[in-house]
Design a protein around this motif. Structure first.
Motif, PDB file in Angstrom:
ATOM      1  N   SER A   1      37.996  29.473  48.601  1.00 53.82           N
ATOM      2  CA  SER A   1      37.602  28.780  47.534  1.00 53.82           C
ATOM      3  C   SER A   1      36.934  27.606  47.822  1.00 53.82           C
ATOM      4  O   SER A   1      36.132  26.911  46.879  1.00 53.82           O
ATOM      5  CB  SER A   1      38.729  28.732  46.448  1.00 53.82           C
ATOM      6  OG  SER A   1      39.417  27.708  46.871  1.00 53.82           O
TER       7      SER A   1
ATOM      8  N   VAL B   1      33.405  29.306  48.614  1.00 55.88           N
ATOM      9  CA  VAL B   1      32.886  30.672  47.576  1.00 55.88           C
ATOM     10  C   VAL B   1      33.575  30.070  46.227  1.00 55.88           C
ATOM     11  O   VAL B   1      34.843  30.380  46.235  1.00 55.88           O
ATOM     12  CB  VAL B   1      33.116  31.862  47.857  1.00 55.88           C
ATOM     13  CG1 VAL B   1      32.593  32.924  46.805  1.00 55.88           C
ATOM     14  CG2 VAL B   1      32.547  32.302  49.215  1.00 55.88           C
ATOM     15  N   ARG B   2      33.071  29.571  45.356  1.00 54.56           N
ATOM     16  CA  ARG B   2      33.611  29.046  44.239  1.00 54.56           C
ATOM     17  C   ARG B   2      33.980  30.093  43.313  1.00 54.56           C
ATOM     18  O   ARG B   2      34.953  29.886  42.616  1.00 54.56           O
ATOM     19  CB  ARG B   2      32.589  28.040  43.654  1.00 54.56           C
ATOM     20  CG  ARG B   2      32.379  26.936  44.570  1.00 54.56           C
ATOM     21  CD  ARG B   2      33.217  25.731  44.451  1.00 54.56           C
ATOM     22  NE  ARG B   2      32.872  24.581  45.301  1.00 54.56           N
ATOM     23  CZ  ARG B   2      33.615  24.091  46.151  1.00 54.56           C
ATOM     24  NH1 ARG B   2      34.737  24.425  46.567  1.00 54.56           N
ATOM     25  NH2 ARG B   2      32.988  23.015  46.735  1.00 54.56           N
ATOM     26  N   HIS B   3      33.199  31.114  43.204  1.00 49.93           N
ATOM     27  CA  HIS B   3      33.686  32.086  42.277  1.00 49.93           C
ATOM     28  C   HIS B   3      34.752  32.796  42.572  1.00 49.93           C
ATOM     29  O   HIS B   3      34.617  33.633  43.649  1.00 49.93           O
ATOM     30  CB  HIS B   3      32.259  33.211  41.895  1.00 49.93           C
ATOM     31  CG  HIS B   3      32.546  33.875  40.596  1.00 49.93           C
ATOM     32  ND1 HIS B   3      32.955  35.056  40.691  1.00 49.93           N
ATOM     33  CD2 HIS B   3      31.928  33.666  39.507  1.00 49.93           C
ATOM     34  CE1 HIS B   3      33.157  35.754  39.394  1.00 49.93           C
ATOM     35  NE2 HIS B   3      32.248  34.846  38.819  1.00 49.93           N
TER      36      HIS B   3
ATOM     37  N   VAL C   1      35.848  36.099  41.757  1.00 50.48           N
ATOM     38  CA  VAL C   1      35.681  37.342  42.056  1.00 50.48           C
ATOM     39  C   VAL C   1      35.031  37.568  43.398  1.00 50.48           C
ATOM     40  O   VAL C   1      35.453  38.465  44.368  1.00 50.48           O
ATOM     41  CB  VAL C   1      34.914  38.142  40.953  1.00 50.48           C
ATOM     42  CG1 VAL C   1      34.505  39.427  41.472  1.00 50.48           C
ATOM     43  CG2 VAL C   1      35.699  38.055  39.784  1.00 50.48           C
ATOM     44  N   LYS C   2      34.158  36.753  43.767  1.00 50.60           N
ATOM     45  CA  LYS C   2      33.390  36.767  45.083  1.00 50.60           C
ATOM     46  C   LYS C   2      34.152  36.268  46.042  1.00 50.60           C
ATOM     47  O   LYS C   2      34.299  36.799  47.311  1.00 50.60           O
ATOM     48  CB  LYS C   2      32.061  35.737  44.964  1.00 50.60           C
ATOM     49  CG  LYS C   2      31.140  36.357  44.197  1.00 50.60           C
ATOM     50  CD  LYS C   2      29.793  35.629  44.084  1.00 50.60           C
ATOM     51  CE  LYS C   2      28.479  36.179  43.238  1.00 50.60           C
ATOM     52  NZ  LYS C   2      27.485  35.115  43.392  1.00 50.60           N
ATOM     53  N   CYS C   3      34.976  35.468  45.821  1.00 53.38           N
ATOM     54  CA  CYS C   3      36.266  35.191  46.874  1.00 53.38           C
ATOM     55  C   CYS C   3      37.110  36.121  47.204  1.00 53.38           C
ATOM     56  O   CYS C   3      37.379  36.191  48.395  1.00 53.38           O
ATOM     57  CB  CYS C   3      36.898  33.728  46.184  1.00 53.38           C
ATOM     58  SG  CYS C   3      37.865  32.718  47.534  1.00 53.38           S
ATOM     59  N   THR C   4      37.540  36.758  46.217  1.00 51.05           N
ATOM     60  CA  THR C   4      38.310  37.977  46.543  1.00 51.05           C
ATOM     61  C   THR C   4      37.853  39.078  47.194  1.00 51.05           C
ATOM     62  O   THR C   4      38.147  39.513  48.055  1.00 51.05           O
ATOM     63  CB  THR C   4      38.928  38.633  45.087  1.00 51.05           C
ATOM     64  OG1 THR C   4      39.686  37.542  44.392  1.00 51.05           O
ATOM     65  CG2 THR C   4      39.762  39.687  45.382  1.00 51.05           C
ATOM     66  N   ARG C   5      36.391  39.257  47.079  1.00 46.21           N
ATOM     67  CA  ARG C   5      35.488  40.240  47.845  1.00 46.21           C
ATOM     68  C   ARG C   5      35.676  39.968  49.099  1.00 46.21           C
ATOM     69  O   ARG C   5      35.316  40.659  49.942  1.00 46.21           O
ATOM     70  CB  ARG C   5      34.324  40.435  47.060  1.00 46.21           C
ATOM     71  CG  ARG C   5      34.282  41.377  45.842  1.00 46.21           C
ATOM     72  CD  ARG C   5      32.858  41.831  45.521  1.00 46.21           C
ATOM     73  NE  ARG C   5      33.122  42.109  44.041  1.00 46.21           N
ATOM     74  CZ  ARG C   5      32.039  41.642  43.081  1.00 46.21           C
ATOM     75  NH1 ARG C   5      31.029  40.945  43.300  1.00 46.21           N
ATOM     76  NH2 ARG C   5      32.151  41.992  41.723  1.00 46.21           N
ATOM     77  N   LEU C   6      35.316  38.576  49.322  1.00 47.40           N
ATOM     78  CA  LEU C   6      35.031  38.115  50.677  1.00 47.40           C
ATOM     79  C   LEU C   6      36.404  38.236  51.502  1.00 47.40           C
ATOM     80  O   LEU C   6      36.343  38.826  52.580  1.00 47.40           O
ATOM     81  CB  LEU C   6      34.877  36.494  50.614  1.00 47.40           C
ATOM     82  CG  LEU C   6      35.002  35.894  52.037  1.00 47.40           C
ATOM     83  CD1 LEU C   6      33.635  36.255  52.907  1.00 47.40           C
ATOM     84  CD2 LEU C   6      34.777  34.358  51.954  1.00 47.40           C
TER      85      LEU C   6
ATOM     86  N   GLU D   1      38.674  40.439  50.958  1.00 46.06           N
ATOM     87  CA  GLU D   1      38.808  41.905  51.071  1.00 46.06           C
ATOM     88  C   GLU D   1      37.968  42.395  52.284  1.00 46.06           C
ATOM     89  O   GLU D   1      38.295  43.287  52.847  1.00 46.06           O
ATOM     90  CB  GLU D   1      38.729  42.418  49.726  1.00 46.06           C
ATOM     91  CG  GLU D   1      39.818  42.462  48.807  1.00 46.06           C
ATOM     92  CD  GLU D   1      39.572  42.982  47.525  1.00 46.06           C
ATOM     93  OE1 GLU D   1      38.193  43.123  47.113  1.00 46.06           O
ATOM     94  OE2 GLU D   1      40.481  43.251  46.779  1.00 46.06           O
TER      95      GLU D   1
END
Length: 163
Positions: free
Chosen positions: A102, A105-107, A109-114, A116
């Motif tokens: 985080s 990547v501040r967002h 959902v995008k952080c979770t995708r990264l 994953e």
């Protein structure tokens, strides 16, 4: 599957990736008491990165990959794809990786995708040679001795990963 074996594979995943990414493994053990930084846990793998700036993207990437390698190695050994965010024993690994990610990547959902995507990449690499044999041998050594010092870990990792 016993808890000690699962923990040994988990900690060995951390060690193999940390070492492959330039870290020195100070120690590994099958138990971990609570301290100033971590809660009580099933196992512990201490990775020393040397003199690095913890705020660089490269260092953050190394730490994220090393943190998530534990759950991935355990997934491979179990033959199950569990999500570290929802599987209790891996929650601390997930939360730590998410905290580091985080910063880049501040967002959420995008952080979770990264994270994953990192898990998928690790899954592909860790089950192949030389990573999986290194993980398996380290796990066997850790389960047999319950604690490994830096030199013992380095002997195994140098054999498999210095080819």
């Amino acid at each position: 599957m016993c808890d000690e074996t699962l923990t040994a594979y988990h900690e060995s995943g951390h060690a193999v990736v940390g070492y492959a990414l330039g870290g020195k493994i100070d120690s590994m053990q099958l138990w971990g008491e609570a301290d100033d930084y971590l809660p009580e846990r099933f196992g512990d793998c201490r990775v020393a990165w040397g003199r690095v700036d913890p705020n660089t993207d490269w260092q953050r990437q190394r730490e994220i990959m090393t943190i998530l390698a534990g759950p991935v190695a355990e997934m491979i050994y179990r033959g199950e794809k569990l999500h570290p965010a929802t599987y209790g024993p891996w929650q601390h690994d997930w939360d730590t990786a998410m905290s580091i990610a985080s910063d880049v990547v501040r967002h959420p959902v995008k952080c979770t995708r990264l994270l994953e995507m990192v898990i998928l990449e690790l899954h592909q690499h860790l089950q192949k040679e030389p990573c999986w044999p290194a993980i398996a041998q380290l796990a066997d050594e850790l389960e047999a001795h319950e604690m490994l010092e830096a030199e013992q870990v380095a002997d195994v990792l140098e054999f498999w990963l210095s080819r």
